[in-house]
Design a protein around this motif. Structure first.
Motif, PDB file in Angstrom:
ATOM      1  N   VAL A 251       0.840  -1.209   0.000  1.00 12.28           N
ATOM      2  CA  VAL A 251       0.000   0.000   0.000  1.00 12.28           C
ATOM      3  C   VAL A 251       0.868   1.250   0.000  1.00 12.28           C
ATOM      4  N   GLU A 254       2.392   1.609  -3.435  1.00 14.80           N
ATOM      5  CA  GLU A 254       1.379   2.058  -4.401  1.00 14.80           C
ATOM      6  C   GLU A 254       1.073   3.538  -4.217  1.00 14.80           C
ATOM      7  N   SER A 255       1.028   3.984  -2.971  1.00 16.92           N
ATOM      8  CA  SER A 255       0.806   5.412  -2.710  1.00 16.92           C
ATOM      9  C   SER A 255       1.939   6.256  -3.281  1.00 16.92           C
ATOM     10  N   HIS A 302      -4.224   3.600 -11.557  1.00 14.63           N
ATOM     11  CA  HIS A 302      -3.616   3.290 -10.268  1.00 14.63           C
ATOM     12  C   HIS A 302      -4.229   4.112  -9.134  1.00 14.63           C
ATOM     13  N   GLU A 303      -4.833   5.240  -9.445  1.00 12.92           N
ATOM     14  CA  GLU A 303      -5.569   5.957  -8.402  1.00 12.92           C
ATOM     15  C   GLU A 303      -6.760   5.119  -7.933  1.00 12.92           C
ATOM     16  N   HIS A 306      -5.405   2.208  -5.910  1.00 10.81           N
ATOM     17  CA  HIS A 306      -4.935   2.661  -4.602  1.00 10.81           C
ATOM     18  C   HIS A 306      -6.107   2.912  -3.644  1.00 10.81           C
ATOM     19  N   LYS A 310      -6.707   1.073   0.017  1.00  7.99           N
ATOM     20  CA  LYS A 310      -6.954   1.795   1.277  1.00  7.99           C
ATOM     21  C   LYS A 310      -8.258   1.346   1.918  1.00  7.99           C
TER      22      LYS A 310
END
Length: 535
Positions: A251, A254-255, A302-303, A306, A310
């Motif tokens: 995570v 990825e962020s 990818h947003e 992501h 979360k």
């Protein structure tokens, strides 16, 4: 239907009274007399299908009445005699005329007029609807509705009686059950052995019970503590901790990757698009598209991924990730185009940097604090490593996922798909880079070289070699490279491919020229002989 109706004077006076009070339409109209053809103003009142007229609004007795059953009322134009030029005739011409035609033979039409057109239309409409047969039809419809409502009421009464009987039966059943409960309680009281009152219990017995209760609780807590400690120290718990840590690291990575794409798009791509639309653009729109390609689409993808990660972290310790990869995998094909054209995009960027205005503008963008001192080439390289990073993460995740885990098969499937995509991308990049390398070499040779246009021609290596003449029995002889004759050593720029070997000479200006004889050698027809002894 009645063929005729009889009225006496009493009936007529009663109906006239009702017409004066409750008439459908009331008001002054001018009536034309049949004898003198003169117009006289009367006060008319319409009640049901009877039209009364009075000398005035305050008159008690009607001056006459008309039965309107079966009649027809219609508007008529003003009489022709009203077209004269006098003021009186002009006023009569503004009147609105209508005629009532009766269905009885021998009865003359009733000619009426009024001053207001709207009032005339209302009178015509009211006389049209003044029909006893229509009233009977409406009465019949109302009677049917009444009968239907009566039937509904009767049905509801029957249903209410049934519910009332059911309630009475249920009340009876409840009373019976209550009596049975009372009888059972009495039987239970009789069967229960004698127990002394708690207040009269021995204090020592109370203390013993309290100690026993405390010991049972202590033993139970100790047992659960041992179970929990054994699980914490077990290999399964250690594997789950490592698995969770891998997910948390994924995570965070990825962020960071989404942030890098955000900087690439918002600090470079979009500003350069605006610059390409200016009056003196330092870069063209085609070059912008060639450099960044589908970077914006990758950022949006990818947003979304992501946000899903979360949301799953918010449900910790339950971490279900396989379905997210199932959604992500079909969309990762956009990386193929990006990776395939990555080297070309860097070449376009290098060519654009030759423009001083573009280079100055790019350095200004790279000075943005969000870039943290990184160049545009660095941000363009980040997507190249994302698919391998996912493969490594899934490999580590599977290493700490038990075989009976619910996500095991889904994660293995996602890993296999990513590895397959990575292989395809690697092969495409290799083929594309090989073609570009061949074309680059072909452009450096002044004469050109057609064999390099063959897509199956794979570049192996290049470099400078010294071509020497072969020595046989103390005499210089021809070299065995084709039919090329050479009497002294010479430096050659050579290119080795899977099918051919190119020999070039470099001119004083740095340009390459193929040897006129033996410059292109087919490796299929050649034999390599290694000479270990050279005199």
């Amino acid at each position: 239907m009645q063929k005729s109706v009889r009225y006496n004077e009493g009936h007529a006076l009663y109906l006239a009274l009702l017409a004066r009070k409750e008439g459908t339409k009331r008001g002054y109209l001018s009536k034309k007399t049949a004898e003198t053809n003169r117009w006289h103003e009367k006060w008319f009142a319409l009640y049901q299908n009877v039209l009364f007229y009075f000398e005035g609004e305050q008159s008690a007795r009607p001056a006459g009445m008309y039965m309107l059953e079966g009649c027809n009322c219609e508007r008529v134009p003003a009489p022709k005699g009203c077209a004269a030029g006098s003021a009186k005739d002009a006023a009569l011409d503004k009147q609105h005329y209508f005629t009532v035609l009766f269905g009885h033979e021998g009865q003359k039409p009733l000619e009426l007029r009024c001053e207001d057109e709207v009032d005339g239309d209302e009178w015509v409409e009211a006389i049209h609807q003044a029909s006893y047969s229509d009233i009977l039809i409406e009465r019949e419809v109302l009677m049917q509705k009444y009968i239907h409502l009566v039937q509904i009421v009767e049905t509801e009464k029957v249903a209410a009686n049934q519910l009332r009987h059911q309630l009475e039966d249920q009340d009876t059943e409840i009373e019976r059950l209550k009596s049975e409960i009372v009888a059972l309680n009495k039987t239970k009281e009789k069967m229960r052995p004698y127990q002394g009152n708690q207040e009269d219990e021995d204090p020592d017995i109370k203390k013993i019970k309290k100690v026993q209760s405390f010991m049972r609780g202590w033993l139970c807590r100790r047992k659960w503590k041992t179970i929990v400690q054994d699980y914490i120290c077990s290999p399964h718990a250690e594997s789950m901790r490592k698995r969770n840590q891998i997910v948390f690291n994924m995570v965070e990575a990825e962020s960071e990757y989404v942030h890098q794409l955000y900087v690439l798009v918002n600090c470079f791509l979009r500003p350069l698009r605006m610059a390409a639309s200016s009056k003196k653009p330092p870069i063209s729109h085609d070059d912008v598209s060639s450099i960044f390609l589908n970077s914006e689409t990758i950022m949006f993808l990818h947003e979304i991924f992501h946000q899903g990660l979360k949301a799953r972290i918010a449900n910790w310790p339950t971490l279900i990730l396989a379905d997210l990869f199932d959604i992500l995998l079909p969309m990762l094909n956009i990386y193929q185009e990006f990776v395939r054209n990555h080297q070309y995009s860097l070449q376009v960027l290098a060519n654009c940097k030759q423009n001083r205005d573009f280079d100055k503008l790019l350095k200004q963008y790279e000075a943005n604090p969000a870039c943290e001192g990184r160049m545009l080439e660095t941000f363009l390289t980040y997507p190249m490593f994302q698919i391998p990073r996912y493969i490594i993460t899934l490999h580590e995740l599977l290493a700490h996922t038990p075989h009976e885990h619910v996500e095991r098969k889904s994660l293995e499937f996602a890993k296999s798909k990513l590895e397959e995509l990575s292989r395809v991308m690697h092969d495409e990049v290799s083929d594309t880079e090989n073609i570009r390398k061949n074309l680059a070499i072909e452009r450096t040779i002044v004469e050109g070289c057609d064999i390099l246009l063959d897509t199956s021609q794979t570049f192996i290596r290049q470099g400078s070699l010294i071509q020497v003449p072969s020595v046989e029995r103390g005499k210089l002889s021809k070299v065995r490279l084709g039919s090329l004759s050479l009497k002294k050593e010479g430096e050659r720029q050579c290119f080795l491919f899977t099918k051919h070997f190119l020999i070039c000479t470099r001119s004083s200006g740095g340009k390459l020229h193929l040897l006129k004889t033996g410059g292109v050698l087919s490796l299929i027809e050649c034999t390599l002989v290694e000479e270990t002894e050279v005199s």
